[in-house]
Design a protein around this motif. Sequence first.
Motif, PDB file in Angstrom:
ATOM      1  N   VAL A   1      25.818  -6.100 -10.153  1.00 28.84           N
ATOM      2  CA  VAL A   1      25.239  -5.255  -9.105  1.00 28.84           C
ATOM      3  C   VAL A   1      24.623  -6.171  -8.034  1.00 28.84           C
ATOM      4  O   VAL A   1      23.895  -7.106  -8.370  1.00 28.84           O
ATOM      5  CB  VAL A   1      24.172  -4.299  -9.672  1.00 28.84           C
ATOM      6  CG1 VAL A   1      23.576  -3.438  -8.571  1.00 28.84           C
ATOM      7  CG2 VAL A   1      24.783  -3.419 -10.776  1.00 28.84           C
TER       8      VAL A   1
ATOM      9  N   CYS B   1      16.548  -5.880 -12.013  1.00 26.29           N
ATOM     10  CA  CYS B   1      17.772  -6.183 -12.747  1.00 26.29           C
ATOM     11  C   CYS B   1      17.671  -5.648 -14.181  1.00 26.29           C
ATOM     12  O   CYS B   1      18.624  -5.055 -14.710  1.00 26.29           O
ATOM     13  CB  CYS B   1      18.000  -7.692 -12.746  1.00 26.29           C
ATOM     14  SG  CYS B   1      19.511  -8.219 -13.579  1.00 26.29           S
TER      15      CYS B   1
ATOM     16  N   ILE C   1      18.098  -1.834 -14.226  1.00 25.62           N
ATOM     17  CA  ILE C   1      19.503  -1.433 -14.098  1.00 25.62           C
ATOM     18  C   ILE C   1      20.229  -1.592 -15.431  1.00 25.62           C
ATOM     19  O   ILE C   1      21.025  -0.750 -15.837  1.00 25.62           O
ATOM     20  CB  ILE C   1      20.183  -2.262 -12.990  1.00 25.62           C
ATOM     21  CG1 ILE C   1      19.613  -1.870 -11.626  1.00 25.62           C
ATOM     22  CG2 ILE C   1      21.692  -2.098 -13.033  1.00 25.62           C
ATOM     23  CD1 ILE C   1      20.109  -2.724 -10.489  1.00 25.62           C
TER      24      ILE C   1
ATOM     25  N   GLN D   1      22.293   1.247 -17.933  1.00 26.14           N
ATOM     26  CA  GLN D   1      23.730   1.087 -18.155  1.00 26.14           C
ATOM     27  C   GLN D   1      24.037   1.365 -19.635  1.00 26.14           C
ATOM     28  O   GLN D   1      23.655   0.604 -20.515  1.00 26.14           O
ATOM     29  CB  GLN D   1      24.159  -0.338 -17.793  1.00 26.14           C
ATOM     30  CG  GLN D   1      25.578  -0.704 -18.149  1.00 26.14           C
ATOM     31  CD  GLN D   1      26.617   0.005 -17.295  1.00 26.14           C
ATOM     32  OE1 GLN D   1      26.382   0.250 -16.115  1.00 26.14           O
ATOM     33  NE2 GLN D   1      27.742   0.344 -17.900  1.00 26.14           N
TER      34      GLN D   1
ATOM     35  N   SER E   1      21.788 -10.954  -7.056  1.00 26.42           N
ATOM     36  CA  SER E   1      22.708 -10.126  -7.838  1.00 26.42           C
ATOM     37  C   SER E   1      22.226 -10.038  -9.283  1.00 26.42           C
ATOM     38  O   SER E   1      21.470 -10.902  -9.763  1.00 26.42           O
ATOM     39  CB  SER E   1      24.122 -10.713  -7.795  1.00 26.42           C
ATOM     40  OG  SER E   1      24.165 -11.981  -8.439  1.00 26.42           O
TER      41      SER E   1
END
Length: 500
Positions: A437, A446, A449, A453, A469
């Motif tokens: 991402v 991070c 996220i 997931q 990222s």
Amino acid sequence: MDVQRVGTCFMLISILFVTHGDVEFVSANTISNVALGKNASQTDTAGGGNPALAVDGDPSTCSLSASASADWTLNLGDYYIIGEVSETRSESQWVSSVVKATSETAGWSSTRIKGPNDNSVWMAEKMHFVEVEFNYQVWPTQFDFYFDSGAGSVKAITCPHNGVWVTIWSNLPDNITDAIQKVSHVVMSSCYSNFYRVEFALSHHFLWVDAISLRGHSNGQSFQGWVSHVYGESSQREGYESSYIIGLNDSLVWQPQSPLNLSYVEVMFDNKVHVTRVDIYETSGAGSEQAIKCNVGGNWISLWSTTPVSSSNDAQIFSPKLTASCFSNHIMVEFQLIQHDVKVDAIRLHADKSPISIQLGMTQELYQAQEIMNRSSLATWRPADKGPYRYIRIQGSQQQEALQLCNLQIKGYLPSRKPLFQPVKFITMSIPRIGTVSNIQSVIACATICTSQTAPPCVTAQFDPEKHSCAMFGGFEHRKDNDDRNETMVLQFAALLFQN
């Protein structure tokens, strides 16, 4: 999304977690077989026994390796709390073929042992015999037997009549000894002949017959004579031929090939297994078993033996406690026939497969739990440390045969995913990423996220501050790399993997 607020909440949870210790996994999910249908592999395969057959839910299908050194590995695809590992043992099996038997009675062939007990039985001849001829035909009244050993072993005296052996004397042998002795038997004169068969049933003694004398009468004349000719015998040892019975007692004796009246049958089963029990279904001759052996590489290994002291005509299932085990499908059962004929209906083999080594781990390189599971028990292991785990590896323990797994079950559940991470620096993830991402501004974002997931699940997040990222990974395989300045967040329960 308010990234700053999420980050603050996440940081607080992380700090609390590190301070107060291990995470508690709470799940509302029902415990189930989490191995069913999962991705399995093994180092080599034989006979179409691909590794997935171990976890397809069908006990009749099995994985099978080509070598004894094979490994079987399962990837659960996620990290599960494991409560129990079990594997179906091999089932018992009936005789599939009969190799040979010492003897069999017409209409009672040894092939009748095949399959389950169905009242179709094998009947073994239980006696040694010798067929002798005298010079004159008489109505017999008495036989005198001169023994150097086996005195008292005579079971029956018969003579031929219209092609059939007619019994003129019989008895259950008793008080058999090794003494040099003359034993006399008075007979019923039911035939007029000079040709007779003598049957011997032995128990724990050699049979040495020196001479046989016949008394009788013919045309009002009494007669006594010695054997003039021997026509046949059950067997004879070299140097102790049956012809030595001819004439009077002269210390030259006949001895059968087997010193004991031993009958045996050799049977085959479909599959080689570690033998743990042999059931012998008898309709007669119960108690006459002397030994059970198995053939391994052409050598006979004794699994059980005893000295029979009696037998009966009772039907029974004989299942002795074996004193040894072997890996084979070739079994011999020996019978020491004493007082009764032996009639065997079926033979059933019970077996277990060899022990296996089960290893549970979060990575394919490091296994945190291990157990040698002896499959002669219920073949169930409950690890003290429940995990979580993702990989299961199974190896044979001192294997003598290829690795076979028929119905592996792993009972467990997915723990609830709480955003409890621990930061780790200076590592490189060595497994493929499941996604990346962009435009991520912090390691906290991070990690957040990664938490969201779920398909496939993310368990490790790596923040690249230069590229802004977030790389997501579905496992923990990594290596130390001092040049990697990325910040990595891992679930707290896996932090120990990174402490190297």
